[in-house]
Design an enzyme around this catalytic site. Structure first.
Site, PDB file in Angstrom:
ATOM      1  N   ARG A 140     165.294 176.019   4.197  1.00 63.44           N
ATOM      2  CA  ARG A 140     164.638 177.137   4.870  1.00 63.44           C
ATOM      3  C   ARG A 140     164.494 178.375   3.992  1.00 63.44           C
ATOM      4  O   ARG A 140     163.560 179.146   4.153  1.00 63.44           O
ATOM      5  CB  ARG A 140     165.427 177.517   6.138  1.00 63.44           C
ATOM      6  CG  ARG A 140     165.335 176.507   7.258  1.00 63.44           C
ATOM      7  CD  ARG A 140     166.229 176.861   8.410  1.00 63.44           C
ATOM      8  NE  ARG A 140     167.640 176.860   8.034  1.00 63.44           N
ATOM      9  CZ  ARG A 140     168.635 177.085   8.876  1.00 63.44           C
ATOM     10  NH1 ARG A 140     168.386 177.359  10.146  1.00 63.44           N
ATOM     11  NH2 ARG A 140     169.883 177.042   8.463  1.00 63.44           N
ATOM     12  N   SER A 200     169.348 173.442  -0.633  1.00 62.63           N
ATOM     13  CA  SER A 200     169.698 174.800  -1.057  1.00 62.63           C
ATOM     14  C   SER A 200     171.182 174.956  -1.348  1.00 62.63           C
ATOM     15  O   SER A 200     171.604 175.956  -1.926  1.00 62.63           O
ATOM     16  CB  SER A 200     169.272 175.817   0.012  1.00 62.63           C
ATOM     17  OG  SER A 200     169.967 175.572   1.231  1.00 62.63           O
ATOM     18  N   LEU A 217     162.164 163.622  -2.849  1.00 57.08           N
ATOM     19  CA  LEU A 217     162.110 164.734  -1.910  1.00 57.08           C
ATOM     20  C   LEU A 217     163.503 164.888  -1.321  1.00 57.08           C
ATOM     21  O   LEU A 217     164.049 163.935  -0.751  1.00 57.08           O
ATOM     22  CB  LEU A 217     161.087 164.445  -0.802  1.00 57.08           C
ATOM     23  CG  LEU A 217     160.983 165.453   0.338  1.00 57.08           C
ATOM     24  CD1 LEU A 217     160.452 166.791  -0.169  1.00 57.08           C
ATOM     25  CD2 LEU A 217     160.072 164.918   1.451  1.00 57.08           C
ATOM     26  N   TYR A 243     178.911 167.742  16.498  1.00 54.60           N
ATOM     27  CA  TYR A 243     178.501 167.120  15.241  1.00 54.60           C
ATOM     28  C   TYR A 243     178.460 165.587  15.278  1.00 54.60           C
ATOM     29  O   TYR A 243     177.433 164.974  14.989  1.00 54.60           O
ATOM     30  CB  TYR A 243     179.487 167.595  14.161  1.00 54.60           C
ATOM     31  CG  TYR A 243     179.266 167.065  12.777  1.00 54.60           C
ATOM     32  CD1 TYR A 243     178.183 167.485  12.019  1.00 54.60           C
ATOM     33  CD2 TYR A 243     180.174 166.181  12.204  1.00 54.60           C
ATOM     34  CE1 TYR A 243     177.997 167.014  10.720  1.00 54.60           C
ATOM     35  CE2 TYR A 243     179.991 165.707  10.912  1.00 54.60           C
ATOM     36  CZ  TYR A 243     178.905 166.127  10.174  1.00 54.60           C
ATOM     37  OH  TYR A 243     178.732 165.662   8.903  1.00 54.60           O
ATOM     38  N   LYS A 261     175.464 162.579  14.360  1.00 53.63           N
ATOM     39  CA  LYS A 261     175.578 161.731  13.177  1.00 53.63           C
ATOM     40  C   LYS A 261     175.596 160.249  13.570  1.00 53.63           C
ATOM     41  O   LYS A 261     175.136 159.389  12.822  1.00 53.63           O
ATOM     42  CB  LYS A 261     176.828 162.106  12.374  1.00 53.63           C
ATOM     43  CG  LYS A 261     176.699 163.458  11.667  1.00 53.63           C
ATOM     44  CD  LYS A 261     175.486 163.482  10.740  1.00 53.63           C
ATOM     45  CE  LYS A 261     175.370 164.743   9.936  1.00 53.63           C
ATOM     46  NZ  LYS A 261     174.202 164.738   9.017  1.00 53.63           N
ATOM     47  N   SER A 266     174.493 160.371   7.461  1.00 49.26           N
ATOM     48  CA  SER A 266     175.304 160.410   8.668  1.00 49.26           C
ATOM     49  C   SER A 266     176.654 161.027   8.279  1.00 49.26           C
ATOM     50  O   SER A 266     176.700 161.971   7.488  1.00 49.26           O
ATOM     51  CB  SER A 266     175.464 158.999   9.241  1.00 49.26           C
ATOM     52  OG  SER A 266     176.212 159.009  10.423  1.00 49.26           O
TER      53      SER A 266
END
Length: 328
Positions: free
Chosen positions: A44, A21, A16, A176, A180, A162
């Site tokens: 999405r 995308s 999975l 960001y 992470k 990460s």
């Protein structure tokens, strides 16, 4: 460990892949499919997922006993994660052996220039997508096998993504790097909590690799961030995916994709699984000596940057005043 490549068998398994995308998620799907691993691509946007499946099938060719499928869900929404796992387990009758949590995005800007929406996006995209998928999936496994003893579950593998920025966060990455770092911490907790249920938990800390996201980052990245980072050529995404699979196959659970990443990782060893552990301890000791000097140099450059910025602002203000007087 370095000479073994049998620690990540994927042939005949189901993976999975969250965030498939584009970028590293899509490239991992290609490399896994090449190795006869069935892949469920999740993101999405359905149209982008379809494009990636077409790209993979065109590159590798269709395989008889290995499947490629996609499910469009926004996994930053916990309820959609529950729906995702219901679809996978109840509708598609699949039980993923490997879970890659690759979703993430960075908006490199000075803290003052970030919008509230960008800060929120950093939390939902970089952290929530991972914790939601793993938590909802783990609960689904337990609900599906309510009478199974904890140590009788099949072997599963969670791979969290990460970033090298979690080892050393610096100016420009407020949206960001902290998220992470949270993923790094999550990997430590999950190793303890899911390990008894036969889960292996790995954490990947990629350096720069070429992707749509990397190109977008360059559009907003502050000059001082570029200066501190220094020259860095991104490696191709497929090469990065190959490196990750190779290191997982060698049994490493802290995975870096370049020497700089490994080096910076030595500065925050803590309880993270080691890679070339003896050398890391030596480098970590050296870091403890030279880190204050390195921080002083970085902060000196930051002060220079803000002084230069202030002069530019004052110069622009003078020019505006002169232009205003001319019009009068």
């Amino acid at each position: 460990m370095w000479f073994s490549t049998s620690n990540f068998p994927v042939s005949g398994k189901v993976a999975l892949i969250i965030g498939a995308s584009q970028g590293i998620g899509a490239d991992l799907a290609l490399k896994l499919y090449e190795r006869d691993c069935s892949c469920i691509l999740v993101a999405r946007t359905a149209s982008k997922l379809k494009q990636q499946i077409e790209r993979i099938e065109k590159s590798v060719g269709k395989k008889e006993n290995t499947s490629l499928s996609y499910l469009a869900h926004d996994v930053s929404d916990y309820d959609q994660c529950v729906e995702l796992w219901d679809q996978i387990v109840d509708s598609h009758h699949q039980d993923p052996d490997v879970i890659f949590c690759c979703a993430g995005s960075s908006v490199p800007k000075l803290f003052n220039d970030l919008t509230g929406a960008e800060i929120q996006s950093g939390i939902t995209t970089n952290y929530n997508t991972a914790v939601n998928v793993v938590h909802a999936g783990f609960k689904k496994v337990l609900a599906t096998n309510p009478k199974l003893a904890f140590n009788k579950h099949k072997h599963r593998h969670v791979i969290l993504f990460s970033s090298v920025a979690s080892f050393y966060g610096f100016i420009g990455y407020a949206q960001y790097a902290p998220m992470k770092a949270a993923i790094q911490s999550l990997s430590i907790v999950l190793r303890q909590e899911l390990g008894p249920y036969n889960y292996r938990v790995s954490c990947v800390f990629p350096g720069n690799f070429m992707s749509e996201g990397f190109v977008e980052e360059q559009k907003t990245k502050p000059e001082i961030t570029i200066t501190i980072e220094g020259p860095s050529s991104p490696i191709p995404g497929e090469e990065c995916a190959e490196l990750i699979i190779n290191k997982l196959s060698k049994g490493y659970d802290t995975v870096t994709t370049d020497f700089i990443g490994w080096l910076l990782g030595c500065s925050v060893l803590g309880v993270l699984p080691r890679t070339w552990g003896l050398f890391q301890v030596i480098v970590s000791f050296l870091f403890s000596i030279f880190a204050p000097l390195a921080n002083w140099i970085v902060y000196r450059d930051i002060i220079k940057y803000f002084k230069k910025r202030q002069l530019e602002i004052e110069s622009e203000a003078v020019d505006e005043d002169e232009e205003s007087h001319k019009k009068k």
